[in-house]
Design a protein around this motif. Structure first.
Motif, PDB file in Angstrom:
ATOM      1  N   HIS A  64       0.826  -1.213   0.000  1.00  0.00           N
ATOM      2  CA  HIS A  64       0.000   0.000   0.000  1.00  0.00           C
ATOM      3  C   HIS A  64       0.852   1.251   0.000  1.00  0.00           C
ATOM      4  O   HIS A  64       2.044   1.215   0.321  1.00  0.00           O
ATOM      5  CB  HIS A  64      -1.022  -0.015   1.133  1.00  0.00           C
TER       6      HIS A  64
ATOM      7  N   ASP B  90       5.608   2.697   7.861  1.00  0.00           N
ATOM      8  CA  ASP B  90       4.351   2.063   7.465  1.00  0.00           C
ATOM      9  C   ASP B  90       3.558   3.029   6.614  1.00  0.00           C
ATOM     10  O   ASP B  90       2.909   3.931   7.145  1.00  0.00           O
ATOM     11  CB  ASP B  90       3.554   1.670   8.716  1.00  0.00           C
ATOM     12  N   PRO B  91       3.597   2.865   5.284  1.00  0.00           N
ATOM     13  CA  PRO B  91       4.085   1.726   4.513  1.00  0.00           C
ATOM     14  C   PRO B  91       5.272   2.026   3.617  1.00  0.00           C
ATOM     15  O   PRO B  91       5.690   1.163   2.863  1.00  0.00           O
ATOM     16  CB  PRO B  91       2.904   1.464   3.596  1.00  0.00           C
TER      17      PRO B  91
ATOM     18  N   GLU C 211      -5.226   1.152   2.765  1.00  0.00           N
ATOM     19  CA  GLU C 211      -4.988  -0.076   3.528  1.00  0.00           C
ATOM     20  C   GLU C 211      -5.251   0.149   5.003  1.00  0.00           C
ATOM     21  O   GLU C 211      -5.834  -0.688   5.693  1.00  0.00           O
ATOM     22  CB  GLU C 211      -3.532  -0.539   3.336  1.00  0.00           C
ATOM     23  N   GLU C 212      -4.803   1.312   5.491  1.00  0.00           N
ATOM     24  CA  GLU C 212      -4.820   1.546   6.939  1.00  0.00           C
ATOM     25  C   GLU C 212      -6.225   1.489   7.537  1.00  0.00           C
ATOM     26  O   GLU C 212      -6.419   1.017   8.654  1.00  0.00           O
ATOM     27  CB  GLU C 212      -4.159   2.887   7.271  1.00  0.00           C
TER      28      GLU C 212
ATOM     29  N   ASP D 277       4.658  -4.907   3.330  1.00  0.00           N
ATOM     30  CA  ASP D 277       4.107  -3.716   3.977  1.00  0.00           C
ATOM     31  C   ASP D 277       5.297  -3.002   4.585  1.00  0.00           C
ATOM     32  O   ASP D 277       6.196  -2.593   3.862  1.00  0.00           O
ATOM     33  CB  ASP D 277       3.014  -4.142   4.966  1.00  0.00           C
TER      34      ASP D 277
HETATM   35 ZN   LIG Z   1       0.912  -0.830   6.452  1.00  0.00          ZN
END
Ligand SMILES: [Zn+2]
Length: 758
Positions: A349, A359-360, A396-397, A425
């Motif tokens: 993502h 992240d990410p 995604e989160e 990820d």
């Molecule tokens: Zn992530």
């Protein structure tokens, strides 16, 4: 530049060794095509460049880029322009999803003293992006419902079902209370779910310094760990029911998709939820009285942890804008030359909660370097047999929105064409971590043997093996260590949930892998404003060599899958793993039964009344009905079918590999490959798991009460865990049949391979 020249020197130094080593045969390849493949792969692995990875991270994490923000869209468009510049065919595919953002957040202690929570993460002087407050999403838990509640507070440890059993024994109820749980022990969305099931009316989740703060090490900016005001944002959507847009379960959230009214979206929480820092949590916890928390419940704050209820009374108010936002998936394709209708899909993502360097973007950057490398090879004449689809997901989160909506939208085509999905990820320094479908266990072990670890210069496979032996020396048995030393393939873990592979594996039955490096650096900036370029370049993979290792690993895997004459699934490791799962659930049922028998006996003997301190209020556990013995024969029969089919497939494969695999080189393998792809689909049932039909895979699923943590043979395992004995008996029959179906599919692939290789 100094570090860069160091790597050039080490590559030259290693090159002669690499040349003289006898290359292992590649499953699914004739000898000639394996030779060509190894050359292309070596060429590919020389391309990923730490300097490029660093530049991508700096660009993508320069501003907050959550769903709906200007920079989220700008990043997607920039990624698209990079893909096109490298010569890839690419486009953006959009969906419109429900995405709540905070309108009002308030939390105060109103009794016995007053305290108003700050609910804010301050700027850190050395860290420039931490000051971008105007663009930052405030700290909140997405898909919490609106609420305004005032109630006594109860501390519930991690807030998982076991913790409520302990509360029952202490005679403490959370009915009508607001609970405060610490992060950890489960996926965060489980905490409000279980709290609501027990009658709580609000839920706070805080980060205890024991788990990712000062007890672990120096806090940011002096070290990588969570500072007093750092807050973990995150989704609390009930993803074990179904992930993705809450309003469009099972279908893509296209412009004109049929949508549920908000009131029917069952994946929203039942009670309001707010995440807080330990700075804000400490006064609330310090104001609790009642029993002292059991030792394993205590965190690292300088207070005595009490459970309550009260006298601390809190007022929690949370209201959200229930908007629809557009998400931007970037999708690139490299068309296959021989089997264009078989897809190898690779994704990571691009959206973040805030700046999201770790992240990410640490993973996104690796995917971009893979794309650049594959495009460069294509320019030099490399032609993958299968179609490669590169996906950079949005959303995604909040709940795996981008991948889920895209895969639901293209479900029909994916069911026919998708062979494998490879996800990554976040990425960091350390060991290769692999989880996934066990039909790919042998394959990914092979890839890991061909990638060099940047720190030790060992193959990453060797480092993984030695790390496991070291860990098993501390936590395992002699038999475990022997297995790590002698089994041809290192075992890989099963996938639960927590990233974008979920829809591919669990909903569509597509063999999947999740890859990443890590284990050497801790941190406490997860989902806070401090997960940014400054933090990553001071405390994680600071020279981006593990970003390069991830690009090399995932890129090699994609190429090797895309170029194989015959898809390199393996059923030996798969069958071996299923055998282990059947042993586990059989043992689980036996242990559950023995525990209940023993506890009932202790109740009859008066053990609890006699041994518990009468000055402390405790409640003996209730007597329970003794469960029946379950009949596991259908699973054993399914396993036998699987074992028989695997032997046939191995024989067919061995014959096809004779004489340098001449049979593979000449054969028309389209039908054999199609049969192989179908094996993974045979692990699904249309009706899905009990009470959650979206989850169709009968081997792997995220736990209903763990969220990220996997439950293998989920229908059987969870019905035993939840003491639904009748259901367990039924599910054993259904899953046994699934194993038989898989055996039939493998047998079909063996027959087709034999026919094609004649
Ligand atoms: Zn992530």
């Amino acid at each position: 530049m100094k570090q860069f020249s160091f790597y050039i020197v080490s590559l030259i130094f290693l090159a002669p060794q690499m040349r003289t080593a006898e290359p292992a045969p590649l499953q699914g390849y004739s000898a000639d095509s394996a030779r060509a493949e190894r050359q292309w792969e070596a060429q590919f692995r020389a391309i990923p460049d730490p300097a490029a990875l660093r530049a991508y991270m700096q660009r993508l994490s320069a501003r907050p880029h959550h769903v709906g923000s200007a920079y989220d869209r700008e990043n997607a468009e920039w990624i698209l322009s990079q893909f096109k510049e490298w010569g890839l065919e690419a486009r953006i595919e959009t969906y419109d999803v429900l995405f709540p953002t905070p309108k009002e957040r308030a939390l105060e202690l109103i009794e016995p003293t007053r305290f108003t929570a700050r609910l804010a993460e301050p700027t850190v002087a050395d860290d420039p992006t931490s000051a971008q407050h105007a663009e930052q999403l405030p700290s909140y838990n997405a898909y919490s419902i609106d609420g305004d509640v005032t109630a006594p507070l109860v501390y519930v440890n991690y807030g998982v079902p076991d913790d409520y059993e302990a509360l029952d024994r202490l005679g403490i109820s959370v009915k009508g209370a607001i609970v405060i749980a610490r992060y950890g022990g489960s996926w965060r969305g489980i905490k409000p779910k279980v709290a609501a099931e027990h009658g709580a009316i609000g839920c706070l989740i805080y980060s205890d310094p024991r788990d990712d703060g000062y007890l672990q090490g120096d806090t940011f900016p002096n070290g990588p760990y969570r500072p007093a005001d750092g807050v973990q944002r995150g989704s609390v959507m009930d993803m074990p029911i179904y992930p993705g847009d809450p309003l469009t379960p099972g279908v893509g959230a296209t412009k004109d998709a049929k949508r549920l009214p908000l009131s029917e979206a069952i994946t929203l929480t039942k009670i309001p939820v707010l995440p807080i820092s330990y700075g804000d949590a400490q006064p609330l916890l310090a104001a609790l009285k009642g029993p002292v928390a059991p030792e394993r419940w205590r965190g690292a704050l300088p207070i005595t942890y009490h459970i309550g209820p009260g006298p601390a009374k809190v007022h929690l108010r949370a209201r959200f804008n229930w908007d629809t936002k557009t998400i931007y998936n970037v999708i690139a394709r490299i068309p296959g030359s021989a089997y264009a209708d078989e897809w190898i899909i690779r994704g990571n993502h691009h959206d973040a909660w805030v700046n999201g360097a770790e992240d990410p973007v640490s993973g996104t950057s690796a995917l971009l370097e893979e794309a650049r490398g594959l495009a460069a090879l294509a320019g030099q004449g490399w032609k993958p047999k299968r179609t490669i689809v590169l996906c950079v997901w949005d959303g995604e989160e909040e709940g795996l929105l981008g991948s889920t909506e895209w895969a639901e939208d293209h479900a029909e085509e994916l069911r026919r064409k998708a062979a494998v999905y490879i996800n990554s990820d976040t990425n960091g320094r350390g060991y290769l971590q692999v989880e996934g479908s066990h039909t790919l266990e042998r394959f990914i072990n092979g890839v890991a043997r061909d990638v060099e670890d940047p720190e030790t210069k060992l193959p990453v496979w060797k480092r993984m093996q030695l790390w496991r032996i070291a860990n098993l020396a501390a936590n395992g048995t002699a038999a475990d260590r022997q297995e790590a030393r002698q089994r041809a393939d290192l075992r890989i873990g099963a996938l639960g949930s927590g990233s974008d592979y979920t829809v591919f594996l669990d909903h569509l039955g597509i063999a999947s892998l999740n890859l990443g490096y890590g284990g050497e650096d801790g941190g406490g900036i997860y989902h806070s404003i401090y997960d940014d370029f400054y933090w990553y370049t001071h405390f994680s993979d600071t020279d981006f060599v593990y970003g390069r290792a991830l690009a090399q690993t995932a890129g090699t895997a994609v190429m090797r899958l895309a170029d194989a004459e015959l898809l390199p699934y393996d059923f030996d490791d798969f069958t071996d793993t299923i055998r282990g799962y059947i042993e586990e659930v059989t043992k689980l049922a036996q242990e559950k039964r023995e525990q209940i028998v023993e506890r009932n006996r202790q109740i009859d003997e008066g053990v609890f009344a006699a041994t518990e301190d009468p000055r402390e209020k405790t409640v003996p556990p209730p007597r329970e009905a003794v469960p029946p013995f379950l009949n596991f024969a259908p699973l054993e029969n399914g396993l036998a079918a699987l074992e028989g089919a695997t032997r046939l497939y191995d024989q067919a494969l061995a014959r096809a590999a004779e004489n340098g695999g001449a049979a593979l080189a000449g054969a028309a393998l389209r039908d054999a490959n199609a049969r192989l792809i179908a094996v993974e689909r045979a692990l699904t049932l249309d009706e899905g798991l009990p009470n959650r039909p979206w989850f169709k895979n009968q081997i792997y699923a995220p736990g209903f009460y763990t969220g990220y943590g996997v439950k293998t043979l989920p229908a059987v395992r969870e019905s035993i865990e939840q003491k639904q004995w009748q259901l367990a008996d039924e599910e054993i029959v259904r899953v046994g049949k699934v194993l038989e179906n898989a055996g039939e599919a493998i047998q079909g692939a063996a027959a087709e391979l034999t026919r094609a290789a004649k």
